[in-house]
Scaffold this motif. Sequence first.
Motif, PDB file in Angstrom:
ATOM      1  N   ASP A 148      13.963 -11.790 -23.190  1.00 41.68           N
ATOM      2  CA  ASP A 148      13.798 -12.000 -21.746  1.00 41.68           C
ATOM      3  C   ASP A 148      13.137 -10.763 -21.121  1.00 41.68           C
ATOM      4  OD1 ASP A 148      15.012 -14.400 -22.073  1.00 41.68           O
ATOM      5  OD2 ASP A 148      16.910 -13.842 -21.103  1.00 41.68           O
ATOM      6  N   ARG A 149      12.525 -10.973 -19.980  1.00 35.89           N
ATOM      7  CA  ARG A 149      11.865  -9.871 -19.273  1.00 35.89           C
ATOM      8  C   ARG A 149      12.429  -9.776 -17.862  1.00 35.89           C
ATOM      9  NH1 ARG A 149       6.517  -8.527 -21.637  1.00 35.89           N
ATOM     10  NH2 ARG A 149       6.387  -9.635 -23.627  1.00 35.89           N
ATOM     11  N   LEU A 150      12.871  -8.570 -17.504  1.00 32.33           N
ATOM     12  CA  LEU A 150      13.386  -8.313 -16.167  1.00 32.33           C
ATOM     13  C   LEU A 150      12.258  -7.764 -15.299  1.00 32.33           C
ATOM     14  CD1 LEU A 150      16.715  -6.461 -17.114  1.00 32.33           C
ATOM     15  CD2 LEU A 150      16.279  -8.937 -16.998  1.00 32.33           C
ATOM     16  N   ILE A 151      11.990  -8.422 -14.183  1.00 27.80           N
ATOM     17  CA  ILE A 151      10.965  -7.958 -13.250  1.00 27.80           C
ATOM     18  C   ILE A 151      11.668  -7.134 -12.174  1.00 27.80           C
ATOM     19  CG2 ILE A 151       9.014  -8.608 -11.817  1.00 27.80           C
ATOM     20  CD1 ILE A 151       8.883  -9.574 -14.751  1.00 27.80           C
ATOM     21  N   CYS A 152      11.431  -5.823 -12.199  1.00 25.89           N
ATOM     22  CA  CYS A 152      12.135  -4.919 -11.294  1.00 25.89           C
ATOM     23  C   CYS A 152      11.157  -4.144 -10.427  1.00 25.89           C
ATOM     24  CB  CYS A 152      12.978  -3.914 -12.082  1.00 25.89           C
ATOM     25  SG  CYS A 152      14.197  -4.650 -13.182  1.00 25.89           S
ATOM     26  N   MET A 153      11.573  -3.838  -9.203  1.00 25.99           N
ATOM     27  CA  MET A 153      10.806  -2.937  -8.357  1.00 25.99           C
ATOM     28  C   MET A 153      11.568  -1.621  -8.283  1.00 25.99           C
ATOM     29  SD  MET A 153       9.416  -3.354  -4.446  1.00 25.99           S
ATOM     30  CE  MET A 153      11.027  -3.241  -3.674  1.00 25.99           C
ATOM     31  N   GLY A 154      10.852  -0.528  -8.477  1.00 27.25           N
ATOM     32  CA  GLY A 154      11.499   0.779  -8.432  1.00 27.25           C
ATOM     33  C   GLY A 154      10.651   1.829  -9.097  1.00 27.25           C
ATOM     34  N   LYS A 155      11.273   2.901  -9.507  1.00 23.13           N
ATOM     35  CA  LYS A 155      10.563   3.993 -10.155  1.00 23.13           C
ATOM     36  C   LYS A 155      10.341   3.671 -11.636  1.00 23.13           C
ATOM     37  CE  LYS A 155      12.453   7.527  -7.066  1.00 23.13           C
ATOM     38  NZ  LYS A 155      13.213   8.797  -6.974  1.00 23.13           N
ATOM     39  N   PRO A 156       9.108   3.859 -12.128  1.00 26.31           N
ATOM     40  CA  PRO A 156       8.825   3.590 -13.539  1.00 26.31           C
ATOM     41  C   PRO A 156       9.746   4.353 -14.497  1.00 26.31           C
ATOM     42  CG  PRO A 156       6.779   3.898 -12.339  1.00 26.31           C
ATOM     43  CD  PRO A 156       7.897   4.251 -11.392  1.00 26.31           C
ATOM     44  N   ALA A 157      10.115   5.559 -14.121  1.00 23.42           N
ATOM     45  CA  ALA A 157      10.980   6.364 -14.989  1.00 23.42           C
ATOM     46  C   ALA A 157      12.340   5.699 -15.165  1.00 23.42           C
ATOM     47  CB  ALA A 157      11.149   7.763 -14.410  1.00 23.42           C
ATOM     48  N   GLU A 158      12.864   5.103 -14.095  1.00 23.16           N
ATOM     49  CA  GLU A 158      14.164   4.446 -14.195  1.00 23.16           C
ATOM     50  C   GLU A 158      14.054   3.123 -14.960  1.00 23.16           C
ATOM     51  OE1 GLU A 158      16.244   4.146 -10.527  1.00 23.16           O
ATOM     52  OE2 GLU A 158      16.459   6.327 -10.303  1.00 23.16           O
ATOM     53  N   SER A 159      12.925   2.421 -14.790  1.00 27.81           N
ATOM     54  CA  SER A 159      12.708   1.188 -15.567  1.00 27.81           C
ATOM     55  C   SER A 159      12.665   1.512 -17.057  1.00 27.81           C
ATOM     56  CB  SER A 159      11.397   0.519 -15.143  1.00 27.81           C
ATOM     57  OG  SER A 159      11.442   0.126 -13.789  1.00 27.81           O
ATOM     58  N   LEU A 160      11.980   2.601 -17.383  1.00 27.46           N
ATOM     59  CA  LEU A 160      11.885   3.012 -18.783  1.00 27.46           C
ATOM     60  C   LEU A 160      13.244   3.438 -19.323  1.00 27.46           C
ATOM     61  CD1 LEU A 160      10.076   3.564 -21.215  1.00 27.46           C
ATOM     62  CD2 LEU A 160       9.640   5.855 -20.297  1.00 27.46           C
ATOM     63  N   ALA A 161      14.015   4.133 -18.484  1.00 28.76           N
ATOM     64  CA  ALA A 161      15.348   4.573 -18.903  1.00 28.76           C
ATOM     65  C   ALA A 161      16.254   3.372 -19.178  1.00 28.76           C
ATOM     66  CB  ALA A 161      15.963   5.466 -17.829  1.00 28.76           C
ATOM     67  N   ASP A 217       0.829  -1.207   0.000  1.00 30.40           N
ATOM     68  CA  ASP A 217       0.000   0.000   0.000  1.00 30.40           C
ATOM     69  C   ASP A 217       0.857   1.249   0.000  1.00 30.40           C
ATOM     70  OD1 ASP A 217      -2.352  -1.330  -0.089  1.00 30.40           O
ATOM     71  OD2 ASP A 217      -2.800  -1.179   2.045  1.00 30.40           O
ATOM     72  N   GLN A 218       1.895   1.225   0.840  1.00 29.28           N
ATOM     73  CA  GLN A 218       2.772   2.395   0.919  1.00 29.28           C
ATOM     74  C   GLN A 218       3.505   2.600  -0.406  1.00 29.28           C
ATOM     75  OE1 GLN A 218       5.528   2.264   4.147  1.00 29.28           O
ATOM     76  NE2 GLN A 218       6.499   4.210   3.646  1.00 29.28           N
ATOM     77  N   MET A 219       3.905   1.511  -1.028  1.00 27.43           N
ATOM     78  CA  MET A 219       4.614   1.602  -2.295  1.00 27.43           C
ATOM     79  C   MET A 219       3.734   2.212  -3.383  1.00 27.43           C
ATOM     80  SD  MET A 219       6.288  -1.478  -4.572  1.00 27.43           S
ATOM     81  CE  MET A 219       4.698  -2.094  -5.114  1.00 27.43           C
ATOM     82  N   LEU A 220       2.462   1.809  -3.387  1.00 29.65           N
ATOM     83  CA  LEU A 220       1.557   2.275  -4.436  1.00 29.65           C
ATOM     84  C   LEU A 220       0.955   3.643  -4.136  1.00 29.65           C
ATOM     85  CD1 LEU A 220      -0.340  -1.058  -5.170  1.00 29.65           C
ATOM     86  CD2 LEU A 220       1.393   0.036  -6.593  1.00 29.65           C
ATOM     87  N   ARG A 221       0.999   4.041  -2.875  1.00 29.68           N
ATOM     88  CA  ARG A 221       0.351   5.301  -2.504  1.00 29.68           C
ATOM     89  C   ARG A 221       1.334   6.407  -2.158  1.00 29.68           C
ATOM     90  NH1 ARG A 221      -4.302   2.683   1.445  1.00 29.68           N
ATOM     91  NH2 ARG A 221      -5.384   1.506  -0.191  1.00 29.68           N
ATOM     92  N   GLU A 222       2.573   6.257  -2.594  1.00 31.61           N
ATOM     93  CA  GLU A 222       3.542   7.335  -2.400  1.00 31.61           C
ATOM     94  C   GLU A 222       3.008   8.608  -3.032  1.00 31.61           C
ATOM     95  OE1 GLU A 222       6.527   7.729  -0.990  1.00 31.61           O
ATOM     96  OE2 GLU A 222       6.547   5.750  -0.080  1.00 31.61           O
ATOM     97  N   ASP A 223       3.356   9.770  -2.434  1.00 30.99           N
ATOM     98  CA  ASP A 223       2.868  11.048  -2.943  1.00 30.99           C
ATOM     99  C   ASP A 223       3.208  11.229  -4.405  1.00 30.99           C
ATOM    100  OD1 ASP A 223       1.798  11.668  -0.521  1.00 30.99           O
ATOM    101  OD2 ASP A 223       3.513  12.835   0.176  1.00 30.99           O
ATOM    102  N   ASN A 224       4.400  10.793  -4.794  1.00 27.72           N
ATOM    103  CA  ASN A 224       4.816  10.952  -6.185  1.00 27.72           C
ATOM    104  C   ASN A 224       4.346   9.799  -7.063  1.00 27.72           C
ATOM    105  OD1 ASN A 224       6.187  13.332  -5.598  1.00 27.72           O
ATOM    106  ND2 ASN A 224       8.043  12.227  -5.012  1.00 27.72           N
ATOM    107  N   GLY A 225       3.776   8.777  -6.444  1.00 22.06           N
ATOM    108  CA  GLY A 225       3.284   7.629  -7.198  1.00 22.06           C
ATOM    109  C   GLY A 225       4.363   6.977  -8.034  1.00 22.06           C
ATOM    110  N   ASP A 226       5.618   6.894  -7.487  1.00 24.04           N
ATOM    111  CA  ASP A 226       6.732   6.477  -8.340  1.00 24.04           C
ATOM    112  C   ASP A 226       7.383   5.162  -7.918  1.00 24.04           C
ATOM    113  OD1 ASP A 226       7.821   7.343  -6.020  1.00 24.04           O
ATOM    114  OD2 ASP A 226       9.194   8.796  -6.903  1.00 24.04           O
TER     115      ASP A 226
END
Length: 339
Positions: A318-331, A256-265
Amino acid sequence: MINNKLFHKLLLVAVLLLLVLLFGTAGFWFFSGKTASAVDALYMTVITITTIGFEEVIDLGGNPAGRTFTIVIALSGIGLITYLLTNLTAFIIEGELKDSFWRNRMEKKVKSIHDHYIVCGIGNLGISIIDELLSTGRDYVIVDQDRKRLLEIDEKFRNSVLIEGDAMEGTTLERAGLNKAAGLFAVTGDDNQNLIVSLTAKQAKPSIHVVAECGNPDHNAKMKMAGADTVISPSRIGGLRMASAMLRPTVVSFLDQMLREDNGDLRIEEVILPQNFTSCRIEQIDISSYPSLLLLAVSQGGKLHYNPPTTTILQAGDRLICMGKPAESLALENRLATS
């Protein structure tokens, strides 16, 4: 889309015109010496305010007061009718023009985006999907038949791309940019409609990824046969979520905390290795240069490898399953696609 102020003006004029008709009818009856019928008195009022000028059925010759009354009724009625017709024309034209401009604006927006997601249906589930797409910076197009609901969404989610129409029709999905979309959500709230939306989308573009809502678990197989790649049962997901909140409260609190961060990141994302990717070990792609990314698993040939060692060999597809900021995953994904 309709100007409420103009609508109220029209309503007021219509009421005043009705009062003129009633007042005129009563007046002509009175000046006839109270001998004319109600129909004749109303007839005199109508031909007077509309300037038709047919034969007078109530003789006002030698009756100055009656003629003065006729002048007053004529000026009042003609003025109101002219005002009513003018504003009615403006009312119709303004509504049509606004609708036309609104549709053109939305269609131009569709042309300006690609790899977007089409959300068919904007109930509670659709709004939750839109929230997530916005939080992760994805483009989307909303399709729904309810004009009032679309306008509410337009107010709530500024700069949204909205298409009014039936998502079960191929032409509507074409207007939503199906041919260049990355995926489609069938969340109309009706299993039958979701099935047809999935089928229509897959027939038009077999490669489109379709995620469909299914209220009745017995329909899951039919949804997949119709073309849905993933079928989600909100009631089942809700039940699992409630059970997890009871049995694993700390884990649920973390999510919940991960998904509800103020920046949603903070999200769990997947990074797809492009077809031109040169095989190498995990340690060689330097994930550590992205501070927020944590590699959780690697999907190879449909098989998941959890917490893979850094010596694991990666290959194209292959697909890498990562936890983190979407912007960094996209980068990371963009860097791997161009390296």
